[in-house]
Structure formats: C-alpha cells, structure tokens
Write a protein that holds these residues in place. Sequence first.
Motif, PDB file in Angstrom:
ATOM      1  N   GLY A 142       0.785  -1.235   0.000  1.00 39.10           N
ATOM      2  CA  GLY A 142       0.000   0.000   0.000  1.00 39.10           C
ATOM      3  C   GLY A 142       0.809   1.273   0.000  1.00 39.10           C
ATOM      4  O   GLY A 142       0.247   2.366  -0.058  1.00 39.10           O
ATOM      5  N   THR A 194      -5.419   5.952  -1.333  1.00 39.52           N
ATOM      6  CA  THR A 194      -4.166   6.535  -0.845  1.00 39.52           C
ATOM      7  C   THR A 194      -3.780   7.716  -1.724  1.00 39.52           C
ATOM      8  O   THR A 194      -3.980   7.696  -2.934  1.00 39.52           O
ATOM      9  CB  THR A 194      -3.051   5.466  -0.819  1.00 39.52           C
ATOM     10  N   LYS A 235      -8.894  -6.488   0.275  1.00 35.65           N
ATOM     11  CA  LYS A 235      -8.490  -5.142  -0.153  1.00 35.65           C
ATOM     12  C   LYS A 235      -9.315  -4.072   0.574  1.00 35.65           C
ATOM     13  O   LYS A 235     -10.253  -4.390   1.298  1.00 35.65           O
ATOM     14  CB  LYS A 235      -8.685  -5.000  -1.663  1.00 35.65           C
ATOM     15  N   GLN A 236      -8.985  -2.800   0.296  1.00 31.45           N
ATOM     16  CA  GLN A 236      -9.671  -1.697   0.996  1.00 31.45           C
ATOM     17  C   GLN A 236     -11.187  -1.771   0.800  1.00 31.45           C
ATOM     18  O   GLN A 236     -11.943  -1.522   1.731  1.00 31.45           O
ATOM     19  CB  GLN A 236      -9.151  -0.353   0.493  1.00 31.45           C
ATOM     20  N   MET A 253     -12.293   3.911   5.130  1.00 28.65           N
ATOM     21  CA  MET A 253     -10.892   4.352   5.236  1.00 28.65           C
ATOM     22  C   MET A 253     -10.573   4.875   6.626  1.00 28.65           C
ATOM     23  O   MET A 253      -9.495   4.634   7.156  1.00 28.65           O
ATOM     24  CB  MET A 253     -10.605   5.431   4.194  1.00 28.65           C
ATOM     25  N   ARG A 312      -9.957   1.996   8.882  1.00 27.16           N
ATOM     26  CA  ARG A 312      -8.653   1.369   8.633  1.00 27.16           C
ATOM     27  C   ARG A 312      -7.540   2.220   9.234  1.00 27.16           C
ATOM     28  O   ARG A 312      -6.602   1.705   9.835  1.00 27.16           O
ATOM     29  CB  ARG A 312      -8.413   1.181   7.134  1.00 27.16           C
ATOM     30  N   SER A 318      -4.351   4.706   2.849  1.00 29.38           N
ATOM     31  CA  SER A 318      -5.655   4.076   3.119  1.00 29.38           C
ATOM     32  C   SER A 318      -5.451   2.715   3.781  1.00 29.38           C
ATOM     33  O   SER A 318      -6.410   2.085   4.179  1.00 29.38           O
ATOM     34  CB  SER A 318      -6.453   3.929   1.821  1.00 29.38           C
ATOM     35  N   TRP A 319      -4.217   2.267   3.897  1.00 29.17           N
ATOM     36  CA  TRP A 319      -3.825   1.049   4.606  1.00 29.17           C
ATOM     37  C   TRP A 319      -4.465  -0.224   4.058  1.00 29.17           C
ATOM     38  O   TRP A 319      -5.617  -0.518   4.314  1.00 29.17           O
ATOM     39  CB  TRP A 319      -4.106   1.156   6.117  1.00 29.17           C
ATOM     40  N   PHE A 320      -3.642  -0.978   3.324  1.00 38.37           N
ATOM     41  CA  PHE A 320      -4.056  -2.276   2.792  1.00 38.37           C
ATOM     42  C   PHE A 320      -3.858  -3.369   3.837  1.00 38.37           C
ATOM     43  O   PHE A 320      -4.747  -4.178   4.091  1.00 38.37           O
ATOM     44  CB  PHE A 320      -3.238  -2.578   1.528  1.00 38.37           C
ATOM     45  N   HIS A 342      -8.161  -5.417   9.801  1.00 37.23           N
ATOM     46  CA  HIS A 342      -9.463  -5.156   9.160  1.00 37.23           C
ATOM     47  C   HIS A 342     -10.256  -4.251  10.096  1.00 37.23           C
ATOM     48  O   HIS A 342      -9.783  -3.912  11.190  1.00 37.23           O
ATOM     49  CB  HIS A 342     -10.203  -6.458   8.858  1.00 37.23           C
ATOM     50  N   ASN A 343     -11.442  -3.875   9.661  1.00 33.44           N
ATOM     51  CA  ASN A 343     -12.174  -2.822  10.366  1.00 33.44           C
ATOM     52  C   ASN A 343     -12.809  -3.236  11.683  1.00 33.44           C
ATOM     53  O   ASN A 343     -13.300  -2.381  12.409  1.00 33.44           O
ATOM     54  CB  ASN A 343     -13.254  -2.249   9.456  1.00 33.44           C
TER      55      ASN A 343
END
Length: 403
Positions: A147, A176, A198-199, A273, A276, A305-307, A376-377
């Motif tokens: 990322g 990002t 992925k995002q 985002m 994350r 955006s952090w993968f 993850h979220n």
Amino acid sequence: MPRSDHRSRPGQGSDPNQEISLSGPDITDQEIDAVVEVMRSGRLSMGPTQEVFEGLVAEAAGCDHGVAVNSGTSGLHLALLALGIGPGDEVITTPFSFVASANAILYVGATPKFVDICPRSLNMDPDRVEAAIGPRTKAILAVEALGNPTHMDRYAAIAAKHEIHLIEDCCEALGTEYKGRKCGSFGRVGVFGFYPNKQITTGEGGMIVTDDARLADLCRSLRNQGRPMPSELSDSASLGMWLSHERLGYNYRLSDIACAIGVAQMRRFEDIMEARRSVAVEYLDRLMGMPGIILPTIESGTSMSWFVFTVRLERGYTAEERDRVIQGLRNHDIGAAAYFPCIHLMPEYIRRFGYEPGTFPIAESVSDRTIALPFHNRITPRDIDLVAQTLSLMLTRENLARG
Ligand SMILES: *Cc1c(COP(=O)(O)O)cnc(C)c1O
C-alpha cells in the motif's frame, strides 16, 4: 436474519476465545440490500450498476474512466494488451509484490525485468529502474507494495523521460494519496483489485482506470469478447455488430451483482478508510518501541488508506525464525502471514528464468523478515493489545532459543 448492522460476525474479535483473523471485509446491510435490489431487477450483468461503480472508482482514483473487470489480475492483463505489449518486449517490475503483477507480464508473452527494492519504501529503487531501461523496455509496471505509494512520482517522471508506459498496479492503494495525487492516477493506466482483503471488495473484481478514452474503450472491448468499440460501430450497423468480434477478446466481465457490492462500498468509502486508519494508528502506538521489530516507514506527504499492517523483524532474524513467530501467533488464534515471498524465487520463475537466491538481496532480506498482522475494520484495541503481547512473547522465545 437480524436487520441491524452486521457488525458482530464470527471470528472478529468480540469473543476472546475466537481467532483474530488476518483480514475480513466490511459488509453491512447496505451492501446486502444493494445486491438484493440488483437480483430483483433482472439485470445481472453489464447493467446500469456497472457504470455507477466505474464512475465512483475512477473518481476516487482521480481518473476520467473506469473499466470494471472480474479481477485485478485480469485488469493487469488487459492493461498490458491494450498498450500493445507482447512477445519480445520487456517490462520493468518489482520482485516484492503479489505474484499477479509479474504474471500479467508473462500472460502477454513479454519478459519481466525485475529490479531490487529500496529498503525503506519497499518499492523499486528508482535509480535501478532507470538503469534497467534498455532498447526492448516498453513499460514500467510499478506496485504500491503493502500500500505504500513512495516513488510513484519518480517512476512517472522516468517513464515520461524515456517515452515508455507507466502501468500502476494500485491493487493495494485505493484511496491513498501521495504528494497531492491519488493512487491510480500516476500511470498511463492503473489497476485496482477488489478481493475481500483489499480496501473495498466486490467478492472478486477489479477496475482499470485511465484518462485515455480510447484505451478505456479498447479495454471494454477486450473484457467483453472483443466486441467492437463505439468508434468501430457505424450507426446503421450497430445492431448486427453486437455479434461481431473485432479482436481476440476475453470474458473478464464483472457481474452487476458484484458491482452493487462495490457501489455500496464506495458510498461508505470515507468511513471504511477512517476505520482502517484508526486501526493502523492503534497498531503504531502499541508497537512503537517494541524491541526486535521495524514498523512501516510512511514518507511525509502520504495519506495512506492502509491495505495491510506489517512489521519487519530486525536484521539478523532468519526466515525460519520469522516463520516460527508466524506459527506461534497462529497457535494463539491470531492470523499472520509472510507478505510477500519474492516473485523471482517462485518455482515458475525459477523454471523459466533460472533465478537463484541472492539475485535481489534487499527484496529477499525484507521478504524473509516481514509479518502481516491481523488488519481489518472490526479489530478492537483489545485485539491489538493481544496481538502485541503475543508477538512480544514469540520474539522473546526466539531470542532465548538462540542462547
Ligand atoms: C490483489 C493484488 C492483485 C490481484 O488482484 P486479484 O483481484 O486477486 O486478481 C494484483 N496485484 C497486487 C499487488 C495485489 O495486491
């Protein structure tokens, strides 16, 4: 089925006896309802939802056009084909990435020319990229590894100077921004992937983005069996032409069902985002100063955006020790993985090109020591604390074993 937010799901952190998974999609009732709506509409493929999804992703990437495809990998394949890259051509790329970025070069019969990475950004060293350009070089295929978008502007400048293409494999960087520019907009063409880690996700899926209308039309034709582009259709002929196939195309279409998930995800994109980012910040705070590990280096001017969230063991740790640390985390029901094994040392690449260990020492050394942690979220600060404690325990165990 409860109609409330589907926020508590198995394996996602609420119960201390359940595993903390390595990754997981952020799916709410909005995605579920959007899928149901398309199911009821009767238009399950190439319907109106696709266009909405293409527009939303293109906008998030700062590009004029989006072409939805059924995976990031097929997007890379079409991008290379549409640029006319084929047998006899060389494409400069990184050995430190997910295998698909180099495989796409093999699909079109071109040759990947790997260059070693820079140990801070983990992306190709721009000086090595420039030095690797030869008479057969047609493109640079650059990846935001893990990322991180560092050097994308440099690659773009090098590509422009040498009049070759920059293809941005931005599968890990949706959302990002780097030096005021959105990832996806650095190259002549960019490709995103929407696998569930992925995002954002569509289950399976991908998107080609570009400012070039003709390139986008060509990709649309290639994804749909080589059907004629709008410019190839005369008004009177358009009906009969639907079954004409102008070129060798593929079925790389993304269903409207998948696009509906994507549209719902993009409408929630800011929230996704933000979630994350706060998990990443929590990790950085908690792991800062932990002996034995190196945290990701994010250059200033970068909005990530952090993968994934990875740590690297310090120099001196071996791949075997790293693998035992990963196994130790897994034994404690904590998802962990070795992102990424070097592409040039994959069996297929050794068979084709005869690469030996030591060819790209920086990529190999980084690859041997990197660990992806659960990201993850749904991860809570308590989960992160547990991950950090367990990681610390595993490192202590390795140090003791060394005597
Ligand atoms: C995920 C990913 C891909 C491929 O995506 P799929 O949708 O799984 O085909 C390609 N390149 C990179 C760097 C990726 O991370």
